[in-house]
Design an enzyme around this catalytic site. Structure first.
Site, PDB file in Angstrom:
ATOM      1  N   ALA A  47     -17.693  -4.107 -14.093  1.00 27.02           N
ATOM      2  CA  ALA A  47     -18.900  -3.737 -13.338  1.00 27.02           C
ATOM      3  C   ALA A  47     -18.746  -4.142 -11.875  1.00 27.02           C
ATOM      4  O   ALA A  47     -19.702  -4.545 -11.228  1.00 27.02           O
ATOM      5  CB  ALA A  47     -20.121  -4.402 -13.966  1.00 27.02           C
ATOM      6  N   LYS A 101     -14.055  -3.291   1.440  1.00 23.81           N
ATOM      7  CA  LYS A 101     -14.896  -2.100   1.283  1.00 23.81           C
ATOM      8  C   LYS A 101     -16.377  -2.387   1.567  1.00 23.81           C
ATOM      9  O   LYS A 101     -17.100  -1.511   2.032  1.00 23.81           O
ATOM     10  CB  LYS A 101     -14.718  -1.503  -0.119  1.00 23.81           C
ATOM     11  CG  LYS A 101     -13.320  -0.911  -0.324  1.00 23.81           C
ATOM     12  CD  LYS A 101     -13.132  -0.317  -1.698  1.00 23.81           C
ATOM     13  CE  LYS A 101     -11.681   0.095  -1.890  1.00 23.81           C
ATOM     14  NZ  LYS A 101     -11.416   0.656  -3.215  1.00 23.81           N
ATOM     15  N   GLY A 151     -16.623  -3.183  -7.953  1.00 21.93           N
ATOM     16  CA  GLY A 151     -16.681  -2.122  -6.956  1.00 21.93           C
ATOM     17  C   GLY A 151     -16.196  -0.778  -7.480  1.00 21.93           C
ATOM     18  O   GLY A 151     -16.786   0.264  -7.154  1.00 21.93           O
ATOM     19  N   SER A 159       0.830  -1.214   0.000  1.00 24.92           N
ATOM     20  CA  SER A 159       0.000   0.000   0.000  1.00 24.92           C
ATOM     21  C   SER A 159       0.864   1.264   0.000  1.00 24.92           C
ATOM     22  O   SER A 159       1.829   1.380   0.750  1.00 24.92           O
ATOM     23  CB  SER A 159      -0.902   0.015   1.232  1.00 24.92           C
ATOM     24  OG  SER A 159      -1.570   1.267   1.294  1.00 24.92           O
TER      25      SER A 159
END
Ligand code: NDP
Length: 282
Positions: free
Chosen positions: A129, A67, A131, A16
């Site tokens: 299609a 998420k 997140g 990250s």
């Protein structure tokens, strides 16, 4: 006195860029804070997020695959998060756990302000299609493109997004359509083509099966993924004659800046940080 604590939670998390982005923002805006990265077990998002909150943490970024878990955990949501059904930034305010989703807004800001493209009245194609597409739809439709087409292998998934966003699109006079990759050959060219599939995450994976004539050489091709060198999708766009090619670094930094401003009420500059991250890409 404890320094203000923020973190990003994901799995995996070791690559990250969020800690370096937020630490750079903090330095540039004289904000005293510590930003960490935390790996949660796949079934352990809530436990880890609760521990962070209990220790006095003020806010979190959330990345894959959490998420949706974050959305379910938050007890308040912005409109953007509610429509996306996903949360990528959290703020703790007393009893409130407030969920936001800045991914799509970050994409639009990067397109408009860093890449200097207009979206209004243009033909836009979104591949995928999942997140990221779901999060991008409200900000993209709000820019009033003339057409927003979503192509996906599983067309049913694209179609259900169309159904969800149709009223908003109709109100803003945006033509919103779902299609298969095979149908794309009759639809092009598109001024802006966004690759929001996860195909680019796998080095050996080919580009999504988008026909060459979907690209407008005078338009832009944008891969939401990022890494060293051109992704297979961007290579394909280049061979179709597209010269303006972009990856998702700008989106990453812009969504981080939106979260930072939400938490700290200070707007950080993004351009130097985009350059910094670009030279550090693995
Ligand atoms: P999801 O897993 O939610 O969705 C993946 C989508 O990709 C699905 O629509 C799937 O199609 C499609 N797909 C996967 N492989 C292929 C392939 N080989 N060809 C065509 N379609 C394919 O992923 P996300 O939406 O969360 O993420 C999508 C991308 O966006 C990733 O690269 C991610 O890294 C990037 N991203 C970047 C951000 C940034 O800040 N730059 C932020 C968020 C995401 P199907 O439904 O048919 O299976």
């Amino acid at each position: 006195m404890q320094i203000d604590q923020y973190a990003v939670i994901g799995n995996p998390i070791q690559f990250s860029k969020s800690p370096i982005i937020h630490s750079t923002f903090a330095l540039a805006t004289n904000q005293s804070l510590h930003y960490d990265k935390i790996q949660a077990p796949i079934d352990g998002f809530v436990t880890v997020a609760q521990q962070f909150r209990a220790k006095g943490g003020l806010g979190l970024n959330v990345t894959a695959p959490f998420k949706l878990d974050a959305f379910a955990w938050c007890n308040e949501h912005s409109d953007q998060a509610r429509l996306a059904g996903a949360v990528n930034a959290i703020k703790f305010e007393g009893e409130k756990i407030v969920g936001e989703n800045f991914d799509g807004l970050g994409l639009v800001k990067d397109t408009l302000f860093n890449l200097k493209q207009t979206i209004a009245s243009r033909r836009v194609l979104l591949l995928g299609a999942g997140g990221a597409t779901r999060g991008a739809l409200l900000p993209l439709i709000s820019q009033k493109p003339s057409l927003l087409m979503i192509a996906n292998r599983d067309v049913g998934k694209a179609q259900s997004l169309i159904t969800q966003f149709q009223t908003l699109a109709t109100d803003l006079q945006v033509e919103l359509v779902a299609c298969s990759y095979a149908q794309l050959a009759q639809q092009g060219p598109f001024d802006l083509v966004y690759n929001a599939t996860s195909a680019s995450l796998f080095a050996e994976a080919p580009a999504p099966d988008v026909p060459i004539n979907a690209f407008n050489p005078n338009g832009m091709a944008y891969d939401l993924a990022y890494g060293k060198g051109l992704t297979p999708f961007l290579q394909k766009a280049r061979s179709a004659g597209v010269t303006q090619l972009a990856d998702g670094v700008g989106m990453l930094v812009e969504q981080a800046a939106l979260a930072f401003a939400w938490w700290r009420s200070v707007q950080p500059e993004t351009k130097p940080v985009i350059e910094l991250i670009r030279v550090r890409l693995d």
